[in-house]
Design a protein around this motif. Structure first.
Motif, PDB file in Angstrom:
ATOM      1  N   PRO A  94       1.791   7.906  16.458  1.00 32.88           N
ATOM      2  CA  PRO A  94       2.451   9.177  16.780  1.00 32.88           C
ATOM      3  C   PRO A  94       3.037   9.838  15.538  1.00 32.88           C
ATOM      4  N   GLY A  95       2.893  11.157  15.468  1.00 32.44           N
ATOM      5  CA  GLY A  95       3.495  11.911  14.375  1.00 32.44           C
ATOM      6  C   GLY A  95       2.613  12.144  13.179  1.00 32.44           C
ATOM      7  N   LEU A  96       1.355  11.678  13.208  1.00 30.69           N
ATOM      8  CA  LEU A  96       0.457  11.928  12.072  1.00 30.69           C
ATOM      9  C   LEU A  96       0.189  13.420  11.931  1.00 30.69           C
ATOM     10  N   ARG A  97       0.269  13.933  10.710  1.00 33.56           N
ATOM     11  CA  ARG A  97      -0.021  15.343  10.475  1.00 33.56           C
ATOM     12  C   ARG A  97      -1.524  15.603  10.516  1.00 33.56           C
ATOM     13  N   LYS A  98      -2.308  14.644  10.026  1.00 31.31           N
ATOM     14  CA  LYS A  98      -3.767  14.783  10.039  1.00 31.31           C
ATOM     15  C   LYS A  98      -4.391  13.451  10.443  1.00 31.31           C
ATOM     16  N   LYS A  99      -4.947  13.426  11.635  1.00 28.70           N
ATOM     17  CA  LYS A  99      -5.607  12.214  12.094  1.00 28.70           C
ATOM     18  C   LYS A  99      -6.927  12.028  11.345  1.00 28.70           C
ATOM     19  N   PRO A 100      -7.287  10.797  11.030  1.00 26.12           N
ATOM     20  CA  PRO A 100      -8.565  10.575  10.333  1.00 26.12           C
ATOM     21  C   PRO A 100      -9.743  11.030  11.185  1.00 26.12           C
ATOM     22  N   SER A 101     -10.750  11.582  10.530  1.00 27.89           N
ATOM     23  CA  SER A 101     -11.899  12.169  11.215  1.00 27.89           C
ATOM     24  C   SER A 101     -13.114  11.250  11.131  1.00 27.89           C
ATOM     25  N   THR A 102     -14.193  11.684  11.765  1.00 29.74           N
ATOM     26  CA  THR A 102     -15.440  10.915  11.745  1.00 29.74           C
ATOM     27  C   THR A 102     -15.951  10.732  10.322  1.00 29.74           C
ATOM     28  N   SER A 103     -15.931  11.800   9.538  1.00 35.73           N
ATOM     29  CA  SER A 103     -16.438  11.710   8.164  1.00 35.73           C
ATOM     30  C   SER A 103     -15.608  10.727   7.336  1.00 35.73           C
ATOM     31  N   GLU A 104     -14.304  10.674   7.605  1.00 33.75           N
ATOM     32  CA  GLU A 104     -13.446   9.745   6.868  1.00 33.75           C
ATOM     33  C   GLU A 104     -13.679   8.301   7.309  1.00 33.75           C
ATOM     34  N   LEU A 105     -13.981   8.120   8.591  1.00 35.06           N
ATOM     35  CA  LEU A 105     -14.355   6.774   9.055  1.00 35.06           C
ATOM     36  C   LEU A 105     -15.613   6.299   8.341  1.00 35.06           C
ATOM     37  N   LEU A 106     -16.601   7.173   8.227  1.00 37.84           N
ATOM     38  CA  LEU A 106     -17.858   6.799   7.562  1.00 37.84           C
ATOM     39  C   LEU A 106     -17.618   6.447   6.095  1.00 37.84           C
ATOM     40  N   ASP A 107     -16.745   7.224   5.429  1.00 41.33           N
ATOM     41  CA  ASP A 107     -16.403   6.905   4.037  1.00 41.33           C
ATOM     42  C   ASP A 107     -15.717   5.543   3.939  1.00 41.33           C
ATOM     43  N   TRP A 108     -14.820   5.287   4.889  1.00 40.99           N
ATOM     44  CA  TRP A 108     -14.065   4.029   4.883  1.00 40.99           C
ATOM     45  C   TRP A 108     -15.003   2.839   5.080  1.00 40.99           C
ATOM     46  N   ILE A 109     -15.928   2.971   6.038  1.00 38.14           N
ATOM     47  CA  ILE A 109     -16.881   1.881   6.281  1.00 38.14           C
ATOM     48  C   ILE A 109     -17.761   1.660   5.048  1.00 38.14           C
ATOM     49  N   LYS A 110     -18.128   2.728   4.379  1.00 39.11           N
ATOM     50  CA  LYS A 110     -18.915   2.596   3.148  1.00 39.11           C
ATOM     51  C   LYS A 110     -18.156   1.764   2.115  1.00 39.11           C
ATOM     52  N   LEU A 111     -16.848   1.995   2.013  1.00 42.15           N
ATOM     53  CA  LEU A 111     -16.020   1.225   1.079  1.00 42.15           C
ATOM     54  C   LEU A 111     -15.904  -0.232   1.516  1.00 42.15           C
ATOM     55  N   LEU A 112     -15.729  -0.455   2.821  1.00 44.33           N
ATOM     56  CA  LEU A 112     -15.622  -1.823   3.330  1.00 44.33           C
ATOM     57  C   LEU A 112     -16.882  -2.623   3.004  1.00 44.33           C
ATOM     58  N   VAL A 113     -18.042  -1.971   3.167  1.00 49.28           N
ATOM     59  CA  VAL A 113     -19.314  -2.635   2.874  1.00 49.28           C
ATOM     60  C   VAL A 113     -19.460  -2.877   1.373  1.00 49.28           C
ATOM     61  N   ALA A 114     -19.114  -1.855   0.575  1.00 49.52           N
ATOM     62  CA  ALA A 114     -19.257  -1.964  -0.882  1.00 49.52           C
ATOM     63  C   ALA A 114     -18.373  -3.067  -1.454  1.00 49.52           C
ATOM     64  N   GLU A 115     -17.185  -3.215  -0.883  1.00 51.61           N
ATOM     65  CA  GLU A 115     -16.233  -4.227  -1.365  1.00 51.61           C
ATOM     66  C   GLU A 115     -16.384  -5.560  -0.643  1.00 51.61           C
ATOM     67  N   ASP A 116     -17.364  -5.622   0.265  1.00 53.70           N
ATOM     68  CA  ASP A 116     -17.646  -6.853   1.010  1.00 53.70           C
ATOM     69  C   ASP A 116     -16.401  -7.369   1.739  1.00 53.70           C
ATOM     70  N   ILE A 117     -15.699  -6.456   2.406  1.00 53.47           N
ATOM     71  CA  ILE A 117     -14.507  -6.821   3.161  1.00 53.47           C
ATOM     72  C   ILE A 117     -14.939  -7.509   4.461  1.00 53.47           C
ATOM     73  N   PRO A 118     -14.443  -8.722   4.734  1.00 50.72           N
ATOM     74  CA  PRO A 118     -14.845  -9.419   5.964  1.00 50.72           C
ATOM     75  C   PRO A 118     -14.143  -8.827   7.185  1.00 50.72           C
ATOM     76  N   PRO A 119     -14.741  -8.970   8.367  1.00 48.62           N
ATOM     77  CA  PRO A 119     -14.118  -8.438   9.593  1.00 48.62           C
ATOM     78  C   PRO A 119     -12.722  -9.007   9.825  1.00 48.62           C
ATOM     79  N   GLU A 120     -12.511 -10.259   9.406  1.00 50.96           N
ATOM     80  CA  GLU A 120     -11.212 -10.901   9.637  1.00 50.96           C
ATOM     81  C   GLU A 120     -10.072 -10.153   8.949  1.00 50.96           C
ATOM     82  N   ALA A 121     -10.398  -9.477   7.852  1.00 50.48           N
ATOM     83  CA  ALA A 121      -9.361  -8.759   7.105  1.00 50.48           C
ATOM     84  C   ALA A 121      -8.834  -7.557   7.885  1.00 50.48           C
ATOM     85  N   LEU A 122      -9.579  -7.121   8.905  1.00 49.72           N
ATOM     86  CA  LEU A 122      -9.168  -5.971   9.702  1.00 49.72           C
ATOM     87  C   LEU A 122      -8.506  -6.399  11.002  1.00 49.72           C
ATOM     88  N   ARG A 123      -8.505  -7.705  11.252  1.00 47.94           N
ATOM     89  CA  ARG A 123      -8.038  -8.222  12.532  1.00 47.94           C
ATOM     90  C   ARG A 123      -6.628  -8.775  12.395  1.00 47.94           C
TER      91      ARG A 123
END
Length: 286
Positions: free
Chosen positions: A218-247
């Motif tokens: 609650p209170g976010l001025r700008k909620k993250p968008s679809t394009s930002e999710l795609l960028d974030w996933i690209k970074l997660l893959v590039a940095e080889d972040i495991p799923p456990e790190a998000l859990r």
């Protein structure tokens, strides 16, 4: 000849409601007004409609200073005066100093085009009203050359708005309207699969849960968008972040890695970090 229908493309996931809206606007010959929050694929929709139907695309990106006349044509009086002083023979024909706008180019196209009028709500409130006649009749008058420009083929007009300001009722009545709701998790998973077809299901699941968790803060001025999710996933893959790190057992007490790809202003970052801190503090044993 049977008219082609828009059913989405291999790079654009369209809901059934969106497909219906596009095809209805084409059938009625009315502009399709697409509203929705930034990052929901409104601009890309016009590009994909043009690609799917095999039509050329003409784009008019609106700014706060854009005037409706610029979409029709502009008379370059300054260049004509300069050429007159230099004795250039072109000054005898005023048509040499008429700069065609995006609507003019769409009207003179021998084949039907897709005309994108992007982010119409950025312009002055009178901007939509100033285009009513041209979009209705598909023609306009050039005063300098005293000629009517009529559309050879009625273009498919796609108008986007981020809903930052209300549009005039007279303009709305002439449009077929569709609001692109933010994708639910199932639709978003399909969108991600288009861009990252080999993504591990476990990483996708955890990334989507974390993403929607942040959007619900609650209170976010700008909620993250679809394009930002795609960028974030690209970074997660590039940095080889495991799923456990998000859990986390307590989702609200965990800061996802590289969340700066999702939150784009300091107030939202501070708010998110503060909420995480408070949840962690509340969870400590006394």
């Amino acid at each position: 000849m049977e008219r082609k229908r828009f059913d989405g493309t291999d790079s654009y996931v369209a809901t059934d409601e969106l497909k219906l809206a596009v095809n209805a606007a084409v059938t009625l010959g009315r502009p399709l007004l697409i509203k929705g929050e930034p990052g929901t694929g409104k601009t890309q929709l016009a590009q994909e409609v043009a690609r799917a139907l095999g039509h050329p695309l003409l784009e008019w990106h609106i700014k706060s200073t854009t005037k409706a006349q610029q979409g029709l044509y502009e008379y370059d009086a300054v260049s004509r005066l300069r050429d007159s002083q230099l004795g250039d023979g072109r000054v005898k024909d005023i048509a040499n100093y008429i700069v065609k706008g995006t609507l003019w180019r769409a009207f003179e196209s021998d084949e039907q085009s897709v005309l994108l009028i992007d982010e119409i709500d950025k312009a002055d409130i009178e901007f939509p009203n100033d285009l009513l006649l041209e979009l209705d009749r598909m023609e306009f008058y050039v005063h300098e050359t005293r000629e009517f420009i009529k559309a050879r083929q009625r273009p498919i007009v796609v108008i986007t708005s981020n809903n930052e300001k209300e549009l005039p009722d007279a303009f709305l009545r002439r449009c077929f309207f569709h609001y692109i709701r933010f994708p639910d998790a199932g639709t978003m998973a399909s969108i991600v699969d288009v861009h990252y077809p080999g993504l591990k299901k476990s990483l996708l699941k955890e990334a989507l849960e974390a993403f929607y968790r942040i959007r619900e803060v609650p209170g976010l001025r700008k909620k993250p968008s679809t394009s930002e999710l795609l960028d974030w996933i690209k970074l997660l893959v590039a940095e080889d972040i495991p799923p456990e790190a998000l859990r986390s057992d307590d989702a609200k007490s965990t800061i996802p890695p590289m969340y700066g790809a999702l939150l784009k202003n300091e107030q939202d970052v501070h708010l998110f970090e503060q909420l995480v801190f408070l949840h962690r503090r509340a969870g400590r044993p006394t």
